[in-house]
Design an enzyme around this catalytic site. Structure first.
Site, mmCIF file in Angstrom:
data_model
loop_
_atom_site.group_PDB
_atom_site.id
_atom_site.type_symbol
_atom_site.label_atom_id
_atom_site.label_comp_id
_atom_site.label_asym_id
_atom_site.label_seq_id
_atom_site.Cartn_x
_atom_site.Cartn_y
_atom_site.Cartn_z
ATOM 1 N N PHE A 42 60.277 -43.277 42.275
ATOM 2 C CA PHE A 42 61.390 -44.104 41.548
ATOM 3 C C PHE A 42 61.483 -43.310 39.900
ATOM 4 C CE2 PHE A 42 61.215 -47.492 38.294
ATOM 5 C CZ PHE A 42 62.653 -47.619 37.928
ATOM 6 N N GLY A 59 62.064 -48.272 43.319
ATOM 7 C CA GLY A 59 61.410 -49.321 42.436
ATOM 8 C C GLY A 59 60.062 -49.086 42.660
ATOM 9 N N GLU A 77 59.434 -45.036 46.124
ATOM 10 C CA GLU A 77 58.669 -46.029 45.705
ATOM 11 C C GLU A 77 57.602 -45.444 44.196
ATOM 12 O OE1 GLU A 77 56.812 -48.153 49.717
ATOM 13 O OE2 GLU A 77 56.009 -46.068 49.451
ATOM 14 N N CYS A 78 57.665 -46.218 43.160
ATOM 15 C CA CYS A 78 56.773 -46.072 42.115
ATOM 16 C C CYS A 78 57.129 -44.733 41.685
ATOM 17 C CB CYS A 78 55.452 -46.187 42.305
ATOM 18 S SG CYS A 78 54.442 -46.669 40.960
ATOM 19 N N GLY A 79 56.220 -43.806 41.587
ATOM 20 C CA GLY A 79 56.411 -42.418 41.124
ATOM 21 C C GLY A 79 57.538 -41.724 41.847
#
Length: 463
Positions: free
Chosen positions: A336, A434, A332-334
């Protein structure tokens, strides 16, 4: 059977009124007085929740009417309040601000769901008598709201405070539960996403300074009395996770260090309930990782530690080898960003794991902010095709690679920005990555499918 749960919700008139600092001050002050405090944060938030947990020396859970039904919220609140003397919920945005003109998913709605008294934090900069008018308006704006008191923040001096108090006593029966002076600077350093992480420096001294402020300026006894006066909570809700915990079937690692640490506690608890043995890992310390069957990479601040992450090439190569071998990896986010080819910040490019032929670049303004809704467009080990996924995003980076449109993806964004071209959840073998964050209690089956995929990998002998 009725259950007494002393509780209070701290709200503001808008973002930036100081309710986070007041909430931290109260939690720390109550804790220093020997009270066990159960902290909660309304809405999607990792940073404030981390600080609230540090102040209470107890994990902080998020309560979110967008993600969760009333029953789920009451269950989480009830079970996470067990053993506490008082539960404190920090609201978000303005008290009545929600997703529409009716205030759906607002802090006021959460307060009604929990029958929680509300203490309203008001920025009194350049205001006196008008504060009383605002308070009276708030007190009568929505039926069912229990406005237990106000905390008047950023007062200019003794004369200002005297006029404020007389105005409140003359025009309102809502009690003043404290008045705070203006502070020259934020006692906790900030950066682009809010308060700076406590993992980057020792935050205990800052929290104790806030508790001292609360002792000097706030009516702690009055606030505790307001919490004690909350109605009986009602019958005991069902468990947070239905059914018995599954025996341990797989080992799932999760990176938790100063770079990546955005995890809702319920996400990790859901994995454990589904049969995961969780192993904490780091991308920063250079220590070799133990054998694992699955990997969870949360969000965080990889841009702050990009140079250190890039320098740890053995860990990045190993991370890529796990993805190539088909290990179930959820990022998730970081997380990704770490799985991409490179991360750009301040004119410098740092090599990352290279699982996806993408580059993320850090921008001065948010590139995605708020709740998300998406449709799963491909079957994966994490979600079935056709499932509707609720989540949220908060990222300052964006994909800049031309090849993003050609990559497989798992989500079609119905609400929110995602990673590129209305998509998110890039796919490579059994890796999903993502910008979208999920909460396990709003993603039924995610934890069970994740653990099942990791267990299948273990049975197959590929670790």
């Amino acid at each position: 059977m009725a259950n007494p749960i002393p509780r209070i919700l701290l709200a503001g008139l808008s973002g930036g009124t100081g309710k986070t600092i007041v909430s931290l001050a109260l939690v720390r002050a109550f804790t220093r007085r020997g009270r066990t405090v159960a902290p909660f944060k309304k809405g999607p938030d990792y940073i404030d929740a981390q600080w609230l947990g540090l102040a209470a020396d107890r994990s902080c859970s998020n309560l979110d009417p967008f993600f969760h039904s009333r029953d789920v919220i009451r269950s989480v609140f009830f079970h996470k309040s067990r053993g506490a003397d008082v539960s404190l919920i920090e609201g978000n945005r303005g008290l009545f601000d929600g997703m529409d003109e009716w205030g759906s998913c607002s802090s006021a709605e959460l307060a009604r769901m929990l029958d929680a008294p509300v203490a309203l934090v008001i920025d009194c900069t350049k205001m006196t008598r008008t504060v009383a008018a605002i308070v009276q308006g708030c007190a009568g704006f929505e039926p069912g709201l229990n406005l237990a008191g106000v905390i008047l923040n950023r007062t200019a001096g003794e004369r200002h405070r005297a006029v404020l108090r007389r105005s409140m006593e003359t025009y309102s029966d809502v009690p003043v539960l404290g008045m705070l002076p203006k502070m020259g600077r934020n006692p906790i350093p900030e950066r682009h996403m809010g308060l700076m992480s406590d993992q980057e420096y020792d935050g205990a001294a800052h929290l104790d300074a806030l508790a001292d402020l609360a002792e000097d300026w706030l009516d702690l006894d009055g606030l505790l009395a307001a919490a004690d006066a909350a109605p009986e909570f009602g019958p005991e809700p069902g468990p947070i996770f239905p059914g018995s915990a599954v025996p341990k079937a797989a080992r799932i690692g999760y990176v938790r260090d100063a770079a990546l640490w955005f995890y809702y506690p319920e996400n990790l608890e859901a994995l454990e309930h589904a049969g995961a043995e969780l192993v904490r890992l780091s991308l920063l310390d250079g220590e070799p990782w133990p054998e694992i069957d699955g990997l969870y990479l949360g969000g965080g601040f990889p841009e702050v530690f990009a140079e250190r992450i890039a320098a740890n090439q053995p860990a990045l190569r190993y991370l890529r080898s796990l993805a190539e071998a088909g290990m179930p990896i959820y990022a998730e986010c970081g997380g990704f960003m770490v799985l991409c080819d490179a991360l750009e910040i301040d004119g410098r490019t740092h090599a990352m794991a290279g699982v996806f032929p993408l580059t993320t670049t850090f921008c001065p303004r948010p590139q995605g902010l708020g709740y998300t809704e998406a449709e799963v467009v491909e079957d994966t080990v994490f979600f079935p095709r056709g499932e509707r996924v609720l989540g949220h995003e908060f990222h300052y980076s964006m994909c800049v690679s031309d090849g993003a449109a050609e990559l497989r993806h798992g989500l079609r964004m119905l609400r929110g920005q995602g990673s590129a071209l209305g998509r998110d959840g890039f796919l490579h073998k059994n890796t999903w990555a993502g910008y979208n964050h999920i909460h396990a209690l709003a993603a039924p089956g995610w934890a069970e499918r994740f653990v099942a995929a990791a267990a299948a990998r273990r049975r197959g002998g590929a670790r």
